[in-house]
Design a protein around this motif. Sequence first.
Motif, PDB file in Angstrom:
ATOM      1  N   PRO A   1       9.134 -11.203 -12.913  1.00  0.00           N
ATOM      2  CA  PRO A   1       7.633 -11.339 -13.046  1.00  0.00           C
ATOM      3  C   PRO A   1       7.135 -11.019 -11.721  1.00  0.00           C
ATOM      4  CG  PRO A   1       8.966 -13.752 -12.741  1.00  0.00           C
ATOM      5  CD  PRO A   1       9.944 -12.251 -13.045  1.00  0.00           C
ATOM      6  N   THR A   2       5.904 -10.408 -11.655  1.00  0.00           N
ATOM      7  CA  THR A   2       5.347 -10.199 -10.237  1.00  0.00           C
ATOM      8  C   THR A   2       4.938 -11.579  -9.751  1.00  0.00           C
ATOM      9  OG1 THR A   2       4.605  -8.120 -11.171  1.00  0.00           O
ATOM     10  CG2 THR A   2       3.390  -9.068  -9.274  1.00  0.00           C
ATOM     11  N   VAL A   3       5.134 -11.478  -8.096  1.00  0.00           N
ATOM     12  CA  VAL A   3       4.940 -12.670  -7.451  1.00  0.00           C
ATOM     13  C   VAL A   3       3.697 -12.523  -6.322  1.00  0.00           C
ATOM     14  CG1 VAL A   3       7.131 -13.600  -7.760  1.00  0.00           C
ATOM     15  CG2 VAL A   3       6.786 -11.973  -5.779  1.00  0.00           C
ATOM     16  N   LEU A   4       3.744 -11.268  -5.916  1.00  0.00           N
ATOM     17  CA  LEU A   4       2.540 -10.821  -4.967  1.00  0.00           C
ATOM     18  C   LEU A   4       2.138  -9.425  -5.320  1.00  0.00           C
ATOM     19  CD1 LEU A   4       1.141 -11.921  -2.383  1.00  0.00           C
ATOM     20  CD2 LEU A   4       2.742 -10.915  -1.342  1.00  0.00           C
ATOM     21  N   GLU A   5       0.838  -9.191  -5.201  1.00  0.00           N
ATOM     22  CA  GLU A   5       0.347  -7.906  -5.456  1.00  0.00           C
ATOM     23  C   GLU A   5      -0.997  -7.686  -4.932  1.00  0.00           C
ATOM     24  OE1 GLU A   5      -0.825  -4.933  -9.294  1.00  0.00           O
ATOM     25  OE2 GLU A   5      -0.926  -7.195  -9.571  1.00  0.00           O
ATOM     26  N   ALA A   6      -1.018  -6.450  -4.267  1.00  0.00           N
ATOM     27  CA  ALA A   6      -2.148  -6.049  -3.528  1.00  0.00           C
ATOM     28  C   ALA A   6      -2.769  -4.723  -4.222  1.00  0.00           C
ATOM     29  CB  ALA A   6      -1.959  -5.644  -1.998  1.00  0.00           C
ATOM     30  N   ARG A   7      -4.127  -4.844  -4.498  1.00  0.00           N
ATOM     31  CA  ARG A   7      -4.640  -3.777  -5.261  1.00  0.00           C
ATOM     32  C   ARG A   7      -5.757  -3.250  -4.209  1.00  0.00           C
ATOM     33  NH1 ARG A   7      -5.764  -6.872 -11.129  1.00  0.00           N
ATOM     34  NH2 ARG A   7      -3.572  -7.341 -11.472  1.00  0.00           N
ATOM     35  N   ASP A   8      -5.626  -1.892  -3.899  1.00  0.00           N
ATOM     36  CA  ASP A   8      -6.840  -1.199  -3.309  1.00  0.00           C
ATOM     37  C   ASP A   8      -7.181  -1.921  -2.050  1.00  0.00           C
ATOM     38  OD1 ASP A   8      -8.087   1.287  -3.237  1.00  0.00           O
ATOM     39  OD2 ASP A   8      -9.869   0.366  -4.238  1.00  0.00           O
ATOM     40  N   LEU A   9      -6.439  -2.298  -0.932  1.00  0.00           N
ATOM     41  CA  LEU A   9      -7.019  -3.155   0.029  1.00  0.00           C
ATOM     42  C   LEU A   9      -7.621  -2.198   0.932  1.00  0.00           C
ATOM     43  CD1 LEU A   9      -4.075  -5.462   0.851  1.00  0.00           C
ATOM     44  CD2 LEU A   9      -5.962  -6.031  -0.556  1.00  0.00           C
ATOM     45  N   ARG A  10      -8.939  -2.577   1.611  1.00  0.00           N
ATOM     46  CA  ARG A  10      -9.592  -1.675   2.513  1.00  0.00           C
ATOM     47  C   ARG A  10     -10.050  -2.337   3.496  1.00  0.00           C
ATOM     48  NH1 ARG A  10     -10.844   3.527  -0.063  1.00  0.00           N
ATOM     49  NH2 ARG A  10     -10.238   3.486  -2.169  1.00  0.00           N
ATOM     50  N   ARG A  11     -10.113  -1.919   4.760  1.00  0.00           N
ATOM     51  CA  ARG A  11     -10.830  -2.296   5.894  1.00  0.00           C
ATOM     52  C   ARG A  11     -10.679  -1.183   6.629  1.00  0.00           C
ATOM     53  NH1 ARG A  11      -8.957  -4.892  10.945  1.00  0.00           N
ATOM     54  NH2 ARG A  11      -6.730  -4.737   9.862  1.00  0.00           N
ATOM     55  N   ALA A  12     -11.907  -0.537   7.087  1.00  0.00           N
ATOM     56  CA  ALA A  12     -11.985   0.838   7.801  1.00  0.00           C
ATOM     57  C   ALA A  12     -11.697   0.387   9.413  1.00  0.00           C
ATOM     58  CB  ALA A  12     -13.575   1.407   7.558  1.00  0.00           C
ATOM     59  N   PRO A  13     -10.955   1.176   9.971  1.00  0.00           N
ATOM     60  CA  PRO A  13     -10.675   2.403   9.641  1.00  0.00           C
ATOM     61  C   PRO A  13      -9.051   2.316   9.168  1.00  0.00           C
ATOM     62  CG  PRO A  13     -10.359   2.589  11.958  1.00  0.00           C
ATOM     63  CD  PRO A  13     -10.946   1.120  11.385  1.00  0.00           C
ATOM     64  N   VAL A  14      -8.295   1.107   9.267  1.00  0.00           N
ATOM     65  CA  VAL A  14      -6.868   1.064   9.116  1.00  0.00           C
ATOM     66  C   VAL A  14      -6.358   1.044   7.750  1.00  0.00           C
ATOM     67  CG1 VAL A  14      -6.998   0.276  11.471  1.00  0.00           C
ATOM     68  CG2 VAL A  14      -7.176  -1.319   9.561  1.00  0.00           C
ATOM     69  N   LEU A  15      -7.160   0.540   6.745  1.00  0.00           N
ATOM     70  CA  LEU A  15      -6.989   0.527   5.248  1.00  0.00           C
ATOM     71  C   LEU A  15      -7.675   1.433   4.502  1.00  0.00           C
ATOM     72  CD1 LEU A  15      -5.567  -3.195   5.082  1.00  0.00           C
ATOM     73  CD2 LEU A  15      -4.217  -1.244   5.131  1.00  0.00           C
ATOM     74  N   ASN A  16      -7.268   1.897   3.578  1.00  0.00           N
ATOM     75  CA  ASN A  16      -8.253   2.948   2.761  1.00  0.00           C
ATOM     76  C   ASN A  16      -7.766   3.032   1.441  1.00  0.00           C
ATOM     77  OD1 ASN A  16     -10.554   4.503   2.359  1.00  0.00           O
ATOM     78  ND2 ASN A  16      -9.594   6.191   2.865  1.00  0.00           N
ATOM     79  N   GLY A  17      -7.346   1.980   0.854  1.00  0.00           N
ATOM     80  CA  GLY A  17      -6.721   1.828  -0.453  1.00  0.00           C
ATOM     81  C   GLY A  17      -5.417   1.835  -0.726  1.00  0.00           C
ATOM     82  N   SER A  18      -5.020   0.514   0.023  1.00  0.00           N
ATOM     83  CA  SER A  18      -3.284   0.165   0.258  1.00  0.00           C
ATOM     84  C   SER A  18      -3.030  -0.608  -1.001  1.00  0.00           C
ATOM     85  CB  SER A  18      -2.967  -0.519   1.430  1.00  0.00           C
ATOM     86  OG  SER A  18      -1.922  -1.228   1.373  1.00  0.00           O
ATOM     87  N   SER A  19      -2.139  -0.566  -1.793  1.00  0.00           N
ATOM     88  CA  SER A  19      -1.455  -1.116  -3.066  1.00  0.00           C
ATOM     89  C   SER A  19      -0.144  -1.103  -2.975  1.00  0.00           C
ATOM     90  CB  SER A  19      -2.093  -0.515  -4.307  1.00  0.00           C
ATOM     91  OG  SER A  19      -3.643  -0.357  -4.240  1.00  0.00           O
TER      92      SER A  19
END
Length: 521
Positions: free
Chosen positions: A262-280
Amino acid sequence: MAQEPLLRCSGMDKSFAGVPALRDVHMSVAAGEVRALIGQNGAGKSTLIKVLTGVYRRDAGQVEFAGNPVDFTSTQDAQRNGLATIYQEVNLVPYRSVAENICIGRARRRFGLIDWKAVNAEARERLAALDVHVDVTRPLVEYPIATQQMTAIARALSFDAKLVIMDEPTSSLAEREVATLLDVIRRLRDEGVAIVFVSHRLDELYAVCDTITVLRDGRTVADSPISELSRYDLVSTMLGRELTESERRGQHVGATATAAAPTVLEARDLRRAPVLNGSSVTLRRGEVVGLAGLLGSGRSETARALFGADPVTDGEIHRDGEPVRFASPQEAIRARIGFNSEDRKGEGIIPDLSVRENITLALLPRLLRRGIVDRGRQQEIVDRFIRRLDIKLAGPDQKISELSGGNQQKVLLARWLCTDPEVLILDEPTRGIDVGAKQEIQNLVRELADDGLSVLLISSELEELITDCDRVVVLRDGATVAELEGEDISEKSMLHAMAEGTAATGSRQPSGSREEDEVHD
């Protein structure tokens, strides 16, 4: 570039306490040339810049500037001679006006008093040349970081700089602001100003630079026109990896078993300019997932977002399938997530506290009985984890600062393990420790995963990711660009994704990746 170099350094050596930081470094820059200066952490970039600009005195070597031998004794000395530096962190006075920041130290005077009309006019003129139009009488702090960065450039140019060193000038800028800065660099180049451009973003380097110098372990390992070095070869040169050597793959007993977990932790399309631009990234029970990428790719930022240490402006985080948004690390800890920062000294150990206190720091609220620490229970936990992790020390009351780097890292692991986490995020857990301690920690991580702990492992060492991980997620410029598993976990595949921004043939392309970022040589 056939013309004589404006700046030339050769045979550059610099050591600190007998440890070499620069060894026989050479680099040259001509007027109207943009030269990239790159390398991983510890490669010697910052030391070289500080030697060139008079912050440090070199131990050996020659520096020529504008045809003359030079040995600058301070940054002011360098500025007076036409060599200016713009640092990653804007080094200005935030509560002074924009105009004061541009003209500070050389403001025009009239009858012995500062001529504010002339100062403001000069500031407006210099900013207008950079296509920036703001009220120069307002405090610098009231403007966004992009305007502050342009102010720093205007100040550097106000010294009639012949050469400007830009140290990670785009690291805090949004995409549109980066485009503006690159246009400014092109304009300065056309006007004959030489630029040394330090950046970890490959797209920026290839967009604006003419030549490139690569440092590794304090040495110059590449010096050529940038057009002669592909992105793939550039990354290989930076990391010191020969892609012709046989690829190594990790063989894990639990690797296939975790696919159905089972999946315990998941990140989907995290964004925070300018350091995160679609982190999954997805993490299953009992799995070790690696985060790979160059410096500045968003690895640590993704980890900190998952732990609630830094906010995100968009995207989703799921814990056991339920959406969550941790407002603080305390909330993440209550959700049974632990996080070991890459900055062991700055964000990890409390140097003046004992090993006992450092181990139980995150567990302290659970050890309180009527507001007083239950010393018996604390001692039992400390003794158990000292034995389990084989921490070498004189006793639990010894200061942690007196331990070796490897044993300090084990103490930090013990700090999180004693909270009984289900997810453990490890950011560079083996950096700066000896080979023996590194192997012990790698073995421990694997044992923990085999016991059901889910581990998110960040490492700059590709071999470590290959050996230790069931899956590897590759980040580039804040976005997930590839997800590798099984036989696809190799040096070649990871380097390809880091350099090109896409998975190699046969590798899994993550959903939501940006097609427009694909680059083909």
